[in-house]
Design an enzyme around this catalytic site. Structure first.
Site, PDB file in Angstrom:
ATOM      1  N   GLU A  35       0.812  -1.215   0.000  1.00 53.20           N
ATOM      2  CA  GLU A  35       0.000   0.000   0.000  1.00 53.20           C
ATOM      3  C   GLU A  35       0.846   1.266   0.000  1.00 53.20           C
ATOM      4  O   GLU A  35       0.322   2.360  -0.209  1.00 53.20           O
ATOM      5  CB  GLU A  35      -0.912   0.004   1.226  1.00 53.20           C
ATOM      6  CG  GLU A  35      -1.913  -1.137   1.243  1.00 53.20           C
ATOM      7  CD  GLU A  35      -2.634  -1.261   2.571  1.00 53.20           C
ATOM      8  OE1 GLU A  35      -3.866  -1.387   2.559  1.00 53.20           O
ATOM      9  OE2 GLU A  35      -1.955  -1.251   3.628  1.00 53.20           O
ATOM     10  N   GLY A 101     -12.335  -3.632   2.410  1.00 53.69           N
ATOM     11  CA  GLY A 101     -13.501  -4.311   1.871  1.00 53.69           C
ATOM     12  C   GLY A 101     -14.643  -3.320   1.724  1.00 53.69           C
ATOM     13  O   GLY A 101     -14.723  -2.329   2.454  1.00 53.69           O
ATOM     14  N   MET A 197      -9.044  -2.387   9.031  1.00 52.25           N
ATOM     15  CA  MET A 197      -8.498  -2.766  10.326  1.00 52.25           C
ATOM     16  C   MET A 197      -7.622  -1.709  10.998  1.00 52.25           C
ATOM     17  O   MET A 197      -7.044  -1.999  12.044  1.00 52.25           O
ATOM     18  CB  MET A 197      -7.706  -4.073  10.181  1.00 52.25           C
ATOM     19  CG  MET A 197      -8.540  -5.245   9.691  1.00 52.25           C
ATOM     20  SD  MET A 197      -7.602  -6.777   9.438  1.00 52.25           S
ATOM     21  CE  MET A 197      -7.111  -7.162  11.118  1.00 52.25           C
ATOM     22  N   GLU A 198      -7.509  -0.505  10.428  1.00 50.77           N
ATOM     23  CA  GLU A 198      -6.580   0.479  11.005  1.00 50.77           C
ATOM     24  C   GLU A 198      -7.115   1.906  11.131  1.00 50.77           C
ATOM     25  O   GLU A 198      -6.702   2.649  12.022  1.00 50.77           O
ATOM     26  CB  GLU A 198      -5.274   0.544  10.165  1.00 50.77           C
ATOM     27  CG  GLU A 198      -4.469  -0.712  10.121  1.00 50.77           C
ATOM     28  CD  GLU A 198      -5.010  -1.721   9.105  1.00 50.77           C
ATOM     29  OE1 GLU A 198      -4.865  -2.935   9.344  1.00 50.77           O
ATOM     30  OE2 GLU A 198      -5.575  -1.276   8.079  1.00 50.77           O
ATOM     31  N   ASP A 221     -11.905  -5.859  -2.139  1.00 53.53           N
ATOM     32  CA  ASP A 221     -12.774  -7.038  -2.072  1.00 53.53           C
ATOM     33  C   ASP A 221     -14.140  -6.584  -1.564  1.00 53.53           C
ATOM     34  O   ASP A 221     -14.304  -5.446  -1.118  1.00 53.53           O
ATOM     35  CB  ASP A 221     -12.174  -8.111  -1.148  1.00 53.53           C
ATOM     36  CG  ASP A 221     -11.997  -7.611   0.274  1.00 53.53           C
ATOM     37  OD1 ASP A 221     -12.937  -7.802   1.086  1.00 53.53           O
ATOM     38  OD2 ASP A 221     -10.953  -7.015   0.593  1.00 53.53           O
TER      39      ASP A 221
END
Length: 256
Positions: A35, A101, A197-198, A221
């Site tokens: 990333e 996602g 998640m962050e 996704d």
């Protein structure tokens, strides 16, 4: 899956040079090396510093003084890295960039989401009467993104992706969402456009330190049963899109 690409490769164009002290800079963070890879390749006048288990690379990025870091997946990793960046580099803002996602069915792989705010969807003290996502001490559910940085991100994102850009809530938790029922539950609670998640952990650290922050996510996704296959297949492609947005953001004449 996440651990293999969590460190920055120590390469910078034109070699290594010491960073300048006392110069206002911006901060860029991601969870995975993929990333951040293209941005790091463009950095010049680089200096590397290890703080705990985090590696920071500071230098020039498209003419802007910048510091970048790859924090690793998860909220605690992200919060510690953001705090270290704030305390040691004093950035004028921090942008958390990467993949996510989709949070609702209006988004497709490759679309971009600019955060208007972020929530910790797995924070749950409803048993004592708090709303879901409520973060004690700071006393809020939603961490608002800096409006100036948000608007500049939207403009830069639209230069790259046109009408494949949406703005909305980013939902963060220590969970790789691959169950459509979990995705639906998160969307029902928070109207999330993306799940990852962050982001809200970076927001939490920035909020406590009074540092403006933003979040940019490219959809890798659909946060469903296909995610274990789609994520590794499309993560690099989605990350490349988000990194092109940073080029346009930092090339804008006015800085937040």
């Amino acid at each position: 899956m996440f651990s293999a690409e969590n460190s920055l490769i120590f390469t910078c164009r034109y070699g290594m040079m010491p960073g300048k002290k006392g110069v206002a800079m911006v901060g860029l963070m991601s969870a995975m090396g993929v990333e951040m890879a293209l941005l790091q390749e463009q950095m010049t006048e680089c200096a590397h510093q290890e703080i705990g288990m985090d590696t920071f690379v500071s230098g020039k990025l498209y003419g802007q003084d910048a510091v970048i870091a790859v924090c690793g997946a998860g909220k605690i990793n992200a919060a510690i890295c953001a705090w270290n960046m704030i305390q040691h580099y004093h950035p004028q803002w921090i942008l958390n960039v990467g993949v996510a996602g989709s949070g609702d069915d209006s988004l497709e792989i490759g679309d971009l989401v600019v955060g208007t705010d972020s929530v910790q969807h797995d924070m749950d003290t409803t048993g004592v009467g708090d709303p879901r996502g409520y973060v004690s001490k700071v006393g809020i559910v939603r961490f608002p993104c800096d409006p100036v940085l948000r608007d500049r991100l939207l403009a830069a994102a639209r230069e790259v992706a046109g009408d494949r850009v949406q703005a909305g809530t980013i939902a963060t938790g220590d969970q790789f969402v691959s169950d459509p029922e979990v995705k639906s539950s998160i969307h029902a609670l928070f109207q999330a456009k993306a799940v990852e998640m962050e982001g809200a952990a970076v927001a939490h650290a920035c909020w406590m330190a009074k540092v403006p922050y933003g979040i940019l996510r490219a959809i890798s996704d659909n946060a469903n049963g296909d995610s274990p296959r789609d994520f590794p297949a499309f993560a690099a492609e989605a990350a490349e899109v988000s990194q092109r947005v940073i080029f346009h953001l930092l090339r804008q004449g006015e800085r937040p």
